[in-house]
Motif scaffolding. Structure first.
Motif, PDB file in Angstrom:
ATOM      1  N   ASP A 150       0.837  -1.196   0.000  1.00  0.00           N
ATOM      2  CA  ASP A 150       0.000   0.000   0.000  1.00  0.00           C
ATOM      3  C   ASP A 150       0.878   1.255   0.000  1.00  0.00           C
ATOM      4  O   ASP A 150       1.490   1.594   1.011  1.00  0.00           O
ATOM      5  N   PRO A 151       0.927   1.988  -1.125  1.00  0.00           N
ATOM      6  CA  PRO A 151       1.764   3.186  -1.190  1.00  0.00           C
ATOM      7  C   PRO A 151       1.218   4.354  -0.367  1.00  0.00           C
ATOM      8  O   PRO A 151       1.925   5.338  -0.144  1.00  0.00           O
ATOM      9  N   ALA A 152       0.010   4.251   0.123  1.00  0.00           N
ATOM     10  CA  ALA A 152      -0.587   5.321   0.922  1.00  0.00           C
ATOM     11  C   ALA A 152      -0.206   5.239   2.399  1.00  0.00           C
ATOM     12  O   ALA A 152      -0.474   6.180   3.155  1.00  0.00           O
ATOM     13  N   LEU A 153       0.415   4.134   2.820  1.00  0.00           N
ATOM     14  CA  LEU A 153       0.800   4.013   4.236  1.00  0.00           C
ATOM     15  C   LEU A 153       1.784   5.107   4.617  1.00  0.00           C
ATOM     16  O   LEU A 153       2.697   5.428   3.855  1.00  0.00           O
ATOM     17  N   LYS A 154       1.571   5.661   5.805  1.00  0.00           N
ATOM     18  CA  LYS A 154       2.449   6.720   6.319  1.00  0.00           C
ATOM     19  C   LYS A 154       3.151   6.219   7.574  1.00  0.00           C
ATOM     20  O   LYS A 154       2.586   5.445   8.347  1.00  0.00           O
ATOM     21  N   ASP A 155       4.371   6.689   7.772  1.00  0.00           N
ATOM     22  CA  ASP A 155       5.098   6.333   8.984  1.00  0.00           C
ATOM     23  C   ASP A 155       4.721   7.288  10.110  1.00  0.00           C
ATOM     24  O   ASP A 155       3.821   8.124   9.965  1.00  0.00           O
ATOM     25  N   SER A 156       5.397   7.185  11.229  1.00  0.00           N
ATOM     26  CA  SER A 156       5.060   8.000  12.406  1.00  0.00           C
ATOM     27  C   SER A 156       5.317   9.489  12.183  1.00  0.00           C
ATOM     28  O   SER A 156       4.819  10.322  12.932  1.00  0.00           O
ATOM     29  N   LYS A 157       6.057   9.838  11.132  1.00  0.00           N
ATOM     30  CA  LYS A 157       6.310  11.239  10.798  1.00  0.00           C
ATOM     31  C   LYS A 157       5.313  11.758   9.760  1.00  0.00           C
ATOM     32  O   LYS A 157       5.421  12.890   9.312  1.00  0.00           O
ATOM     33  N   GLY A 158       4.382  10.872   9.362  1.00  0.00           N
ATOM     34  CA  GLY A 158       3.389  11.266   8.371  1.00  0.00           C
ATOM     35  C   GLY A 158       3.902  11.209   6.947  1.00  0.00           C
ATOM     36  O   GLY A 158       3.273  11.771   6.046  1.00  0.00           O
ATOM     37  N   GLN A 159       5.009  10.523   6.720  1.00  0.00           N
ATOM     38  CA  GLN A 159       5.627  10.447   5.399  1.00  0.00           C
ATOM     39  C   GLN A 159       5.281   9.131   4.708  1.00  0.00           C
ATOM     40  O   GLN A 159       5.229   8.081   5.350  1.00  0.00           O
ATOM     41  N   THR A 160       5.091   9.197   3.401  1.00  0.00           N
ATOM     42  CA  THR A 160       4.859   8.006   2.591  1.00  0.00           C
ATOM     43  C   THR A 160       6.167   7.600   1.914  1.00  0.00           C
ATOM     44  O   THR A 160       7.163   8.343   1.936  1.00  0.00           O
ATOM     45  N   ALA A 161       6.136   6.451   1.267  1.00  0.00           N
ATOM     46  CA  ALA A 161       7.300   5.993   0.503  1.00  0.00           C
ATOM     47  C   ALA A 161       7.670   7.021  -0.563  1.00  0.00           C
ATOM     48  O   ALA A 161       8.842   7.336  -0.764  1.00  0.00           O
ATOM     49  N   ARG A 162       6.657   7.559  -1.235  1.00  0.00           N
ATOM     50  CA  ARG A 162       6.914   8.565  -2.281  1.00  0.00           C
ATOM     51  C   ARG A 162       7.568   9.814  -1.699  1.00  0.00           C
ATOM     52  O   ARG A 162       8.472  10.394  -2.308  1.00  0.00           O
ATOM     53  N   ASP A 163       7.122  10.234  -0.525  1.00  0.00           N
ATOM     54  CA  ASP A 163       7.723  11.414   0.106  1.00  0.00           C
ATOM     55  C   ASP A 163       9.234  11.224   0.278  1.00  0.00           C
ATOM     56  O   ASP A 163      10.020  12.130  -0.016  1.00  0.00           O
ATOM     57  N   TYR A 164       9.634  10.051   0.749  1.00  0.00           N
ATOM     58  CA  TYR A 164      11.063   9.791   0.944  1.00  0.00           C
ATOM     59  C   TYR A 164      11.799   9.698  -0.386  1.00  0.00           C
ATOM     60  O   TYR A 164      12.894  10.256  -0.538  1.00  0.00           O
ATOM     61  N   ALA A 165      11.220   9.015  -1.354  1.00  0.00           N
ATOM     62  CA  ALA A 165      11.871   8.892  -2.659  1.00  0.00           C
ATOM     63  C   ALA A 165      12.075  10.274  -3.292  1.00  0.00           C
ATOM     64  O   ALA A 165      13.135  10.543  -3.873  1.00  0.00           O
ATOM     65  N   GLU A 166      11.080  11.140  -3.163  1.00  0.00           N
ATOM     66  CA  GLU A 166      11.203  12.491  -3.700  1.00  0.00           C
ATOM     67  C   GLU A 166      12.265  13.290  -2.955  1.00  0.00           C
ATOM     68  O   GLU A 166      13.066  13.994  -3.577  1.00  0.00           O
ATOM     69  N   SER A 167      12.295  13.169  -1.619  1.00  0.00           N
ATOM     70  CA  SER A 167      13.249  13.959  -0.839  1.00  0.00           C
ATOM     71  C   SER A 167      14.695  13.573  -1.128  1.00  0.00           C
ATOM     72  O   SER A 167      15.597  14.402  -0.999  1.00  0.00           O
ATOM     73  N   PHE A 168      14.926  12.326  -1.563  1.00  0.00           N
ATOM     74  CA  PHE A 168      16.286  11.881  -1.878  1.00  0.00           C
ATOM     75  C   PHE A 168      16.536  11.811  -3.388  1.00  0.00           C
ATOM     76  O   PHE A 168      17.566  11.312  -3.829  1.00  0.00           O
ATOM     77  N   SER A 169      15.573  12.322  -4.165  1.00  0.00           N
ATOM     78  CA  SER A 169      15.683  12.385  -5.628  1.00  0.00           C
ATOM     79  C   SER A 169      15.924  11.027  -6.278  1.00  0.00           C
ATOM     80  O   SER A 169      16.718  10.894  -7.209  1.00  0.00           O
ATOM     81  N   PHE A 170      15.214  10.003  -5.789  1.00  0.00           N
ATOM     82  CA  PHE A 170      15.278   8.692  -6.413  1.00  0.00           C
ATOM     83  C   PHE A 170      14.208   8.640  -7.503  1.00  0.00           C
ATOM     84  O   PHE A 170      13.101   8.135  -7.314  1.00  0.00           O
ATOM     85  N   ALA A 171      14.535   9.201  -8.660  1.00  0.00           N
ATOM     86  CA  ALA A 171      13.570   9.380  -9.752  1.00  0.00           C
ATOM     87  C   ALA A 171      12.941   8.056 -10.192  1.00  0.00           C
ATOM     88  O   ALA A 171      11.742   7.996 -10.467  1.00  0.00           O
ATOM     89  N   GLU A 172      13.742   6.980 -10.244  1.00  0.00           N
ATOM     90  CA  GLU A 172      13.215   5.699 -10.680  1.00  0.00           C
ATOM     91  C   GLU A 172      12.153   5.180  -9.700  1.00  0.00           C
ATOM     92  O   GLU A 172      11.128   4.631 -10.095  1.00  0.00           O
ATOM     93  N   VAL A 173      12.378   5.408  -8.412  1.00  0.00           N
ATOM     94  CA  VAL A 173      11.421   4.987  -7.388  1.00  0.00           C
ATOM     95  C   VAL A 173      10.184   5.880  -7.432  1.00  0.00           C
ATOM     96  O   VAL A 173       9.057   5.394  -7.389  1.00  0.00           O
ATOM     97  N   VAL A 174      10.390   7.176  -7.561  1.00  0.00           N
ATOM     98  CA  VAL A 174       9.270   8.119  -7.624  1.00  0.00           C
ATOM     99  C   VAL A 174       8.342   7.743  -8.782  1.00  0.00           C
ATOM    100  O   VAL A 174       7.113   7.751  -8.636  1.00  0.00           O
ATOM    101  N   ALA A 175       8.922   7.368  -9.917  1.00  0.00           N
ATOM    102  CA  ALA A 175       8.121   7.021 -11.091  1.00  0.00           C
ATOM    103  C   ALA A 175       7.243   5.786 -10.855  1.00  0.00           C
ATOM    104  O   ALA A 175       6.187   5.652 -11.475  1.00  0.00           O
ATOM    105  N   LEU A 176       7.648   4.931  -9.944  1.00  0.00           N
ATOM    106  CA  LEU A 176       6.881   3.714  -9.636  1.00  0.00           C
ATOM    107  C   LEU A 176       5.710   3.975  -8.708  1.00  0.00           C
ATOM    108  O   LEU A 176       4.748   3.200  -8.691  1.00  0.00           O
ATOM    109  N   LEU A 177       5.801   5.019  -7.919  1.00  0.00           N
ATOM    110  CA  LEU A 177       4.827   5.270  -6.857  1.00  0.00           C
ATOM    111  C   LEU A 177       3.778   6.281  -7.287  1.00  0.00           C
ATOM    112  O   LEU A 177       4.103   7.323  -7.861  1.00  0.00           O
ATOM    113  N   PRO A 178       2.504   5.990  -7.009  1.00  0.00           N
ATOM    114  CA  PRO A 178       1.442   6.939  -7.376  1.00  0.00           C
ATOM    115  C   PRO A 178       1.532   8.215  -6.555  1.00  0.00           C
ATOM    116  O   PRO A 178       2.046   8.226  -5.446  1.00  0.00           O
ATOM    117  N   LYS A 179       0.979   9.284  -7.143  1.00  0.00           N
ATOM    118  CA  LYS A 179       0.951  10.577  -6.441  1.00  0.00           C
ATOM    119  C   LYS A 179      -0.130  10.597  -5.406  1.00  0.00           C
ATOM    120  O   LYS A 179      -1.120   9.972  -5.471  1.00  0.00           O
TER     121      LYS A 179
END
Length: 148
Positions: free
Chosen positions: A119-148
Motif C-alpha cells: 500500500d503506497p498510501a501508508l504513512k510512517d510516524s512522521k506522516g511520510q509516505t514511501a513517495r515522500d522519501y523517494a522524492e526527498s532523496f531524488s530517487f527518480a526511478e522509485v518516484v516514477a513507480l509510486l502513485p501521487k
C-alpha cells in the motif's frame, strides 16, 4: 576461574549470533542468504513472524536492499504491509517495507512490493509516505513507480 564470571561470559559467546538480528529467517534475509532462507522456511519458519527487534524478515530485506531475499519472501506469502512494531535506529514503529525500500532507493524492491499489493498510501510516524522519501532523496526511478 570464578563461575560467576565464566558462565555469563560463556553465555554471551554462545548466544551472540541470536542477538544480532532476531529470528534465524530475519538474519538470513538481511544477509541475502537465499539457500538458508529456503531451508528455514521449509523447516517451518514463518515469513510473517516478528523478531525480537519488532521487524519481519521482509522489513530487513528491504532495509538492507536484498532484492532476491525480498522477492523470495513475497513469493512465499510475506505481507508487504506489515509494519515495524519497535523502533530501530531512526525508524519508529509503523514503518512499512515500501517506505524502507523507497527511503534507500531500492527500485526493484519497490516494484516487487507494489506487484504484491504493498500500500503506497501508508504513512510512517512522521506522516511520510514511501513517495515522500523517494522524492526527498531524488530517487527518480522509485518516484516514477509510486502513485501521487
Amino acid at each position: 576461574m570464578n563461575l560467576r564470571v565464566l558462565v555469563p561470559a560463556l553465555t554471551m559467546v554462545l548466544c551472540a549470533p541470536a542477538l544480532q538480528g532476531g529470528t534465524k529467517l530475519s538474519r538470513a534475509a538481511l544477509d541475502g542468504n537465499i539457500a538458508q532462507m529456503t531451508q528455514l522456511m521449509e523447516a517451518g519458519e514463518k515469513v510473517n513472524d516478528i523478531d525480537k527487534w519488532g521487524w519481519t524478515p521482509l522489513l530487513w530485506a528491504c532495509y538492507y536492499g536484498q532484492e532476491k531475499a525480498a522477492v523470495l519472501l513475497l513469493e512465499r506469502g510475506a505481507d508487504p504491509n506489515l509494519l515495524t512494531i519497535k523502533s530501530y535506529g531512526r525508524y519508529q514503529p509503523g514503518t512499512s517495507p515500501l517506505i524502507l525500500a523507497a527511503y534507500y532507493g531500492h527500485a526493484k524492491i519497490v516494484k516487487a512490493l507494489l506487484d504484491h499489493k504493498a500500500d503506497p498510501a501508508l504513512k510512517d510516524s512522521k506522516g511520510q509516505t514511501a513517495r515522500d522519501y523517494a522524492e526527498s532523496f531524488s530517487f527518480a526511478e522509485v518516484v516514477a513507480l509510486l502513485p501521487k
